[in-house]
Every structure is written in C-alpha cells, then in structure tokens.
Design an enzyme around this catalytic site. Structure first.
Site, short mmCIF file in Angstrom:
data_model
loop_
_atom_site.label_atom_id
_atom_site.label_comp_id
_atom_site.label_asym_id
_atom_site.label_seq_id
_atom_site.Cartn_x
_atom_site.Cartn_y
_atom_site.Cartn_z
N CYS A 26 -20.82 -9.19 -1.51
CA CYS A 26 -21.37 -9.00 -0.17
C CYS A 26 -20.66 -7.49 0.22
O CYS A 26 -20.29 -6.76 -0.70
CB CYS A 26 -20.87 -9.99 0.83
SG CYS A 26 -19.28 -10.48 0.95
N HIS A 552 10.70 5.19 -5.62
CA HIS A 552 9.95 4.07 -5.44
C HIS A 552 9.54 3.72 -6.72
O HIS A 552 8.45 4.39 -7.12
CB HIS A 552 9.06 3.99 -4.52
CG HIS A 552 8.31 2.72 -3.96
ND1 HIS A 552 7.61 1.95 -4.65
CD2 HIS A 552 8.72 2.03 -3.03
CE1 HIS A 552 7.37 0.97 -4.24
NE2 HIS A 552 8.12 0.85 -3.21
#
Length: 629
Positions: A26, A552
């Site tokens: 959808c 990171h």
C-alpha cells in the site's frame, strides 16, 4: 543498492519465497500473506534501517517501510520473480485458506494501491484549483482553468478504465482485454444510448440504463468475472486461434453481460454502500464522529479502510466531496498530539528528542514512526491519541466537515484536499485532536525506560553527541586551525553519502565519512576523550586547540548495545593521533548493518570553513579533514 539489499533481507526474514503466498504494497507497507507467520523473524526485520516496524493484522503480516515502499517492492519482485506472480493474482502451492472478509480487503487494496499516484495527482490538482478559485487567483471559466480541470477530472471520469487495468493484474486476466471492456462501457455513444430515456435491448434482452462514468464496483465485478471467462475460453480454443478468438469471445461475452446484469448489480451494491456510509456520516453526526474518529487508527492498522476506498473515490467523483477522509487527517493529528505529549512529559532527553521529531513527522502525514515507534510502545499515548481523535472526529462530523479531493496525504501537505466551505471546521477538528491527545498523554503519563528510549532513537536517528561537561566554559571554542587524520583504513567518502539525514544533511556538523576495510578505529587527533558511549559504537574527542570530533561507527549500530565492539580508552583519557580507540568485528556487524562511519566536527560554527583533504582509498594517519578559522 540500498533498496535491493533491504528487499533481499526482508524476504529472508519472512521465511523466504517458499513461505510467501502473496505480497503487495500500500502507501507505506508491504503486506504479506505468509504460509506460517511464526517463521517471520520480526526482530531481524526491525533491525533493518528502512523498516519502521512490523504488524500482524488478522493473518496478514505487514512490514512498515514508509514512502520508499514502492522502490523496495519493485526490487523485491525483480530479485524474486515468483513474488511478482503472487502480487498480480497468481497462487503458489500450499496457499492457506484465508478469511473471506480479509481477502476482500486485500483484493481491494491490491487493485487500488497501484492507481494511487494518478488518483493522488488528480486530487491534489483539484484541491489546488479549488484553493486558487477561493483566493481569487483564477476564474472558473477561463481556458486555463478548464484545461487544468480536465487533468484532474479526467482521471476520475475514466476511472473504470484505470480500474480495469489494475484489476486485471490482480485477478490474472489480460490487462488489455480488460481495458477494452472498460473502454466499451465508457464509449461516448454508449453513454448517449443509456441516457436517452428510451428502452434499450441487446438481442431482445433489456439493458438497464446505468451511468458508468466514475463508477467503481461494476468494473471490479466485471473484470473479476472476465478473468474466469477468459481462462475458460482459452482452454477450449486451439493454440493457433487463441490470439484471434480468446480476446474476441471474451469481449463479446463480457460487455453484454456487464450491461445486462453486472453493471446494474454493481451499481446497486455501490449505491447501497455509499448511501449507507454517507447516511451514517451525515445523520450520525457527533456520535459517528466520536466512534469512527476514535477507532480510525485501529481501522487503518487492520487494513479495513481499504474496503471504503471505492466509496470514497465514488463520492469524490459523483458528489464532489467525501466525509470519511477528514477523519484520517484527524486521526493523524491525534497521533502527532500524543507524541507531543510524550515530548512534554518525558524526562529522558533522548526520548524527548525522538518524540518531538516523530510528532512533526506525523503532522506532515507520515504517522508510522509516531504510532509504532512511540505511542504503541508506551501504550497510554496510543490510548490518548484515540481519545483526541474521537473528540476531533465528533467535532468535525457535527459540523459536516468534507474533503473535496484525495490529496494523498493526511497531514499538513494534504490540506488542499480539505479546502472548501467546511475548511475551518476541518482545521478545528484537527486542532482539537492534537491538543486533547497531547493533554491526555501528559495527564496519563507513561513508564519511561532508558534502554527503550535509546532503541527507539536508533530506529529513527542516531544519538546526538552529549555535551562534554568536563570542558571548561572558557575553552569551549576553537583557538586555531586544526587537521584530522584518517581514523581507519578503507574508503573516504563525502558526508552526504551517509544513509542517514542526521549526518548526511550535516545536522550534527560538517565532516567526512569512511567505509572501513579493517575493524579498527584510531584517534584522528591528539587530545582528550570527552565521551565513550556506553554502547561503544561512538566517541567524542576534543583537540588541544578546541576542535570537537564525533566518530560514529555504522548506522543504527546502537541497537547492538556494545556487542562486537571493544573500547580501548575511557572517558577522560589523553590520546595521541594514531592511538587505538576501538576494535570491532567488521564481518559480524556488516551482516545486518551499514558500517559507514561518520566523523563530524560538532562545533562546526566555530570555523570559517571545513574542507575534506582526501577522498577514495585511505590508510591510518593520512590527513583527511581540515578546519580553518
């Protein structure tokens, strides 16, 4: 490449192709009919960067992705052709018996989902035209207006032709024969004949006068029956004549049958559904608004709203408005308000940040991060969202709020679809839902869990670097130009290539990124380790001259909670450029995570410019980033 990898991992995590009966998508979700839902690894699915969550509705297994779901679906059926057949109506061996009602919902969704881009474009244009006329920017009788109206209205008027093509793919019939059927019903002289007021007969059998323009149910039923007629004819015709006779016989049978029986029956069903629902929405007023508004989130979660898609589209095409659509806007505002309440009530800074960002996202019409990531996780905010939506829905239907176009977005970007006589009441209903949901969330409260907050944050955005409390205030800004060296061996890439907007859009600061080939991280500068995240996947280092670097390792690797990482320094340690900071198991991490490592200067504002010095293959210690005052 990212969509392809995600598609592969999703199929693997739902139990492989052999466990899939059918799949379609959808607007935001992949909807699987699995042979065994227990074979699906929900934990593995939730680890994928592009997956917001999972949900089981009835027997349907849903994977929530968001706006990129068409791209993931396309890659999925490209990689696994058997799934394409299932998406177009084919069946595989071992397909389990399914609830009839659920099957109807899935069928309707499978037909209308591929049409949404055209319907949405037409709806937005119709909404904008209504807005332009209301504001006096355009006159309704001009040539420009009429041409633009044709673009918007044409999709809805010739809806049977669009539906015939999409339904053919779902039911497994030839799409061009199906379009031929729809075109025959929409042929201009057919419309003149059926609207003449005179009795119409086909070989002596009376034909009921029905208008097929903008109709939905008749063509759905007709194409469904056509799929059986076409296959039956195909079985009895010799191969040499199939190309000529199968299309001809199919159309000669189905067009008259549709005109004589299916068309009137489908119109009766469609009018009955539309009339009953519209009566409930109109006459039920406040009461209907409270019930439907409060239950809208559950209706959408179960997929039941797809059963109303034909009614909504029929209302827009024939009446020019629909009363159900505004409730979807109001439900979205309820979810946004509840997460705003979480932001106001929460004490954990990370949870506050996540709640605020997902509230804004829900206001923009994308509710999955708010609904599944925050509200349902803490339960009481989800209840508050339903209470707010019930209040807003009651207000809206009490004043007869209408939607005038299918804008394709139930948030602020979709407001043109509500522009009309009841626009201000629609805004009132949305505002009530937001405010009450937020207030009820604050009053009810919820149990915070720091670990949960960290995991929620990881699924939406990487954690922000904490402020280094140990840095004296007078030393908080840079005092000289500085150079950072490669902290790992691998490939240096521009920061914008990091597949996360927090880094890629430079929200944390400017810098550079790396795709490591060795699982080792060394210090890019000499200075002080200001913070080693407890999950070990990230560190903050400050040079003697004031440059603050956040490194990171990987995207969403906070979910590993330190697994596969080993830190060799602690907060407060002094390091020299090249000292070992961290080792990590590159092979294990890359099985489920993007290992691209961002290195950003968090105090970017202190510098005049920050320049990457080298891209491509790099080794430990090569100069890669320069910050100039």
């Amino acid at each position: 490449m990212k969509h392809q990898e995600t598609a592969q991992q999703i199929v693997k995590s739902v139990g492989g192709v052999s466990n899939v009966n059918s799949v379609y998508h959808c607007v935001t979700r992949l909807r699987f009919d699995l042979k065994d839902n227990n074979k699906a690894d929900q934990a593995a699915l939730k680890k994928l960067d592009m997956v917001m969550g999972t949900n089981i509705s009835g027997e349907q297994f849903q994977v929530i992705i968001g706006n990129d779901v068409p791209k993931v679906f396309d890659e999925m059926v490209k990689e696994f052709p058997a799934l394409k057949q299932s998406a177009e109506g084919g069946k595989q061996e071992g397909e389990k018996k399914q609830n009839v009602i659920l099957k109807i919902f899935e069928t309707i969704a499978g037909v209308f989902a591929p049409m949404l881009p055209a319907i949405t474009a037409a709806g937005i244009l119709k909404g904008l035209l209504a807005l332009f006329v209301t504001l006096g920017w355009m006159s309704a009788g001009t040539d420009t207006y009429r041409i633009l109206s044709a673009i918007g209205d044409g999709v809805f008027y010739f809806l049977p032709i669009l539906i015939s093509f999409s339904a053919a793919r779902k039911f497994g019939s030839n799409p061009f024969i199906s379009v031929g059927l729809g075109a025959a019903l929409m042929y201009p002289d057919m419309g003149v004949l059926l609207s003449s007021g005179n009795p119409v007969h086909f070989i002596g059998i009376p034909v009921t006068a029905v208008s097929y323009g903008s109709s939905v149910i008749p063509i759905l039923l007709a194409v469904w029956l056509l799929s059986y007629v076409e296959k039956a004819v195909d079985r009895i015709i010799t191969p040499s004549l199939k190309l000529l006779l199968v299309p001809l016989i199919s159309l000669l049978v189905m067009v008259p049958v549709t005109l004589i029986a299916i068309g009137p029956l489908g119109t009766l069903i469609g009018d009955g559904l539309s009339g009953g629902i519209n009566w409930l929405l109109t006459e039920g007023g406040l009461f209907s608004g409270i019930i439907l508004g409060g239950a809208m989130a559950l209706i959408i979660m179960t997929g039941m709203h797809y059963a109303l898609v034909p009614v909504i589209i029929s209302n827009l095409a024939t009446l020019g408005f629909d009363k159900f659509l505004p409730l979807t806007y109001i439900s979205n505002m309820g979810q946004a308000g509840a997460t705003m309440g979480v932001f106001l009530r929460a004490k954990d800074k990370k949870l506050k940040s996540v709640a605020l960002s997902t509230s804004v996202t829900a206001l923009m019409g994308v509710t999955e991060p708010a609904m599944y990531g925050v509200n349902m996780k803490y339960k009481k905010p989800f209840i508050a969202a339903m209470i707010g939506s019930a209040a807003g829905g009651g207000f809206a239907l009490a004043f007869g709020v209408k939607a005038y176009a299918l804008a394709g977005n139930g948030g602020i970007p979709g407001l043109p679809g509500l522009v009309g006589q009841t626009f201000w009441y629609a805004l009132g209903g949305m505002g009530i839902a937001f405010v009450i949901a937020a207030a009820v969330t604050v009053m009810l409260g919820f149990k915070e869990d720091a670990d949960d907050a960290e995991l929620i944050s990881a699924s939406i955005a990487p954690p922000a670097a904490p402020a280094p409390a140990a840095v004296p205030e007078e030393a908080a800004s840079a005092t000289a130009d500085d150079t950072a060296y490669a902290p790992m061996t691998g490939r240096a890439v521009p920061l914008k290539e990091v597949n996360d907007p927090t880094f890629g859009d430079e929200l944390m600061g400017k810098g550079i990124a790396f795709v490591p080939s060795v699982g080792e991280l060394v210090s890019p500068i000499s200075g002080t380790v200001m913070n080693v995240f407890k999950t070990k996947h990230a560190m903050v280092i400050r040079s003697a001259t004031g440059m603050e670097l956040l490194i990171h390792v990987g995207i969403n690797t906070v979910k590993l909670r330190g697994q596969y990482f080993e830190a060799h320094v602690q907060t407060g340690d002094q390091v020299e450029a090249g000292d070992k900071l961290l080792t990590f198991d590159l092979e294990q991490i890359t099985q489920n995570y993007d290992i691209t490592t961002a290195m950003v200067i968090t105090n970017t504002a202190d510098y005049k410019q920050i320049l990457p010095l080298k891209l491509g293959e790099v080794g430990f210690g090569e100069p890669v980033l320069k910050a100039e005052l």
